[in-house]
Scaffold this motif. Structure first.
Motif, PDB file in Angstrom:
ATOM      1  N   TRP A 144      27.240 -46.274  -4.548  1.00 39.04           N
ATOM      2  CA  TRP A 144      26.520 -46.334  -3.283  1.00 39.04           C
ATOM      3  C   TRP A 144      26.921 -45.165  -2.400  1.00 39.04           C
ATOM      4  CZ3 TRP A 144      22.950 -50.158  -2.517  1.00 39.04           C
ATOM      5  CH2 TRP A 144      22.997 -51.239  -3.401  1.00 39.04           C
ATOM      6  N   GLU A 145      25.934 -44.592  -1.742  1.00 41.68           N
ATOM      7  CA  GLU A 145      26.195 -43.539  -0.769  1.00 41.68           C
ATOM      8  C   GLU A 145      26.756 -44.165   0.500  1.00 41.68           C
ATOM      9  OE1 GLU A 145      23.776 -39.883   1.378  1.00 41.68           O
ATOM     10  OE2 GLU A 145      22.808 -41.067  -0.190  1.00 41.68           O
ATOM     11  N   ASN A 146      27.726 -43.514   1.090  1.00 35.73           N
ATOM     12  CA  ASN A 146      28.338 -43.990   2.335  1.00 35.73           C
ATOM     13  C   ASN A 146      27.570 -43.475   3.538  1.00 35.73           C
ATOM     14  OD1 ASN A 146      31.112 -45.199   1.529  1.00 35.73           O
ATOM     15  ND2 ASN A 146      30.978 -43.313   0.346  1.00 35.73           N
ATOM     16  N   TYR A 147      27.534 -44.270   4.571  1.00 35.02           N
ATOM     17  CA  TYR A 147      26.993 -43.836   5.864  1.00 35.02           C
ATOM     18  C   TYR A 147      28.140 -43.927   6.862  1.00 35.02           C
ATOM     19  CZ  TYR A 147      22.365 -43.969   3.878  1.00 35.02           C
ATOM     20  OH  TYR A 147      21.272 -43.720   3.095  1.00 35.02           O
ATOM     21  N   GLY A 148      28.295 -42.910   7.671  1.00 33.23           N
ATOM     22  CA  GLY A 148      29.406 -42.882   8.617  1.00 33.23           C
ATOM     23  C   GLY A 148      30.604 -42.160   8.033  1.00 33.23           C
ATOM     24  N   GLU A 149      31.658 -42.129   8.803  1.00 35.21           N
ATOM     25  CA  GLU A 149      32.879 -41.435   8.391  1.00 35.21           C
ATOM     26  C   GLU A 149      33.523 -42.155   7.211  1.00 35.21           C
ATOM     27  OE1 GLU A 149      37.188 -40.293  10.307  1.00 35.21           O
ATOM     28  OE2 GLU A 149      35.465 -40.555  11.631  1.00 35.21           O
ATOM     29  N   THR A 167      35.526 -46.187  -1.657  1.00 31.43           N
ATOM     30  CA  THR A 167      35.452 -44.749  -1.880  1.00 31.43           C
ATOM     31  C   THR A 167      36.870 -44.208  -2.044  1.00 31.43           C
ATOM     32  OG1 THR A 167      33.468 -44.658  -0.527  1.00 31.43           O
ATOM     33  CG2 THR A 167      34.613 -42.575  -0.907  1.00 31.43           C
ATOM     34  N   TYR A 176      31.688 -41.661  -3.239  1.00 32.72           N
ATOM     35  CA  TYR A 176      30.793 -42.821  -3.275  1.00 32.72           C
ATOM     36  C   TYR A 176      31.601 -44.103  -3.422  1.00 32.72           C
ATOM     37  CZ  TYR A 176      27.325 -39.247  -4.124  1.00 32.72           C
ATOM     38  OH  TYR A 176      26.531 -38.139  -3.995  1.00 32.72           O
TER      39      TYR A 176
END
Length: 173
Positions: free
Chosen positions: A143-148, A113, A87
């Motif tokens: 925060w949650e990551n979106y994508g690689e 991250t 995260y």
């Protein structure tokens, strides 16, 4: 998507978030309350030139506290080692701190991250304020990551205390 306090706790237990030392009592609805470490840096020597080595003094906050003075800029650090393995993190002052005119992380609150460190804090004050080591000073959210996800490998990797700016490494293109 921001993590809730209960999800932060679950991710600490699952080793997807690191907070050391960790105290469940510091969990908030969407964050974790972190504390001020004992080491400070204060720049001196006139204007900062990104092409020259920075001039600074180190201070240690004793048990009797340290008086922060308006018009000066301090770098402190989190008492805790904090970071998201999976995260991104973001640091803020807590409301009680801000309501005393203490501002931290006003320009660089994002923790990438994979950066698991004692975070250097940017501290300015609107009025003279005495702060103490290990007092709660801020909050960190995740925060949650979106994508690689690309793991952090920047120049502050492995920070174990407050570090001065490494702006000298930023050269014009």
């Amino acid at each position: 998507m921001i993590l809730s306090g209960t999800e932060i706790d679950r991710m600490v237990q699952a080793s997807s978030i690191v907070i050391e030392p960790y105290h469940k009592a510091c969990l908030e609805p969407n964050s974790y309350g972190f504390h001020l470490g004992a080491d400070l840096i204060e720049y001196h020597g006139g204007a900062i030139d990104p092409h020259l080595e920075l001039q600074f003094r180190r201070h240690t906050i004793g048990d009797d506290g340290f008086l922060f003075i308006p018009g000066r800029f301090y770098l402190g650090h989190t008492y805790e080692v904090i970071g998201g393995i999976d995260y991104a993190s973001e640091l803020y002052a807590n409301l009680s701190t801000a309501m005393c005119g203490v501002f931290i992380q006003t320009s660089a609150p994002l923790g990438h991250t994979g950066a698991v460190i004692r975070w250097t804090l940017e501290i300015t004050v609107a009025q003279a304020v005495r702060l103490y080591p290990r007092m709660r000073i801020g909050k960190v959210c995740f925060w949650e990551n979106y994508g690689e996800i690309g793991a952090y490998g920047g120049r502050y990797t492995g920070s174990s205390s407050v570090v001065p700016s490494r702006i000298i490494e930023d050269r014009a293109l």
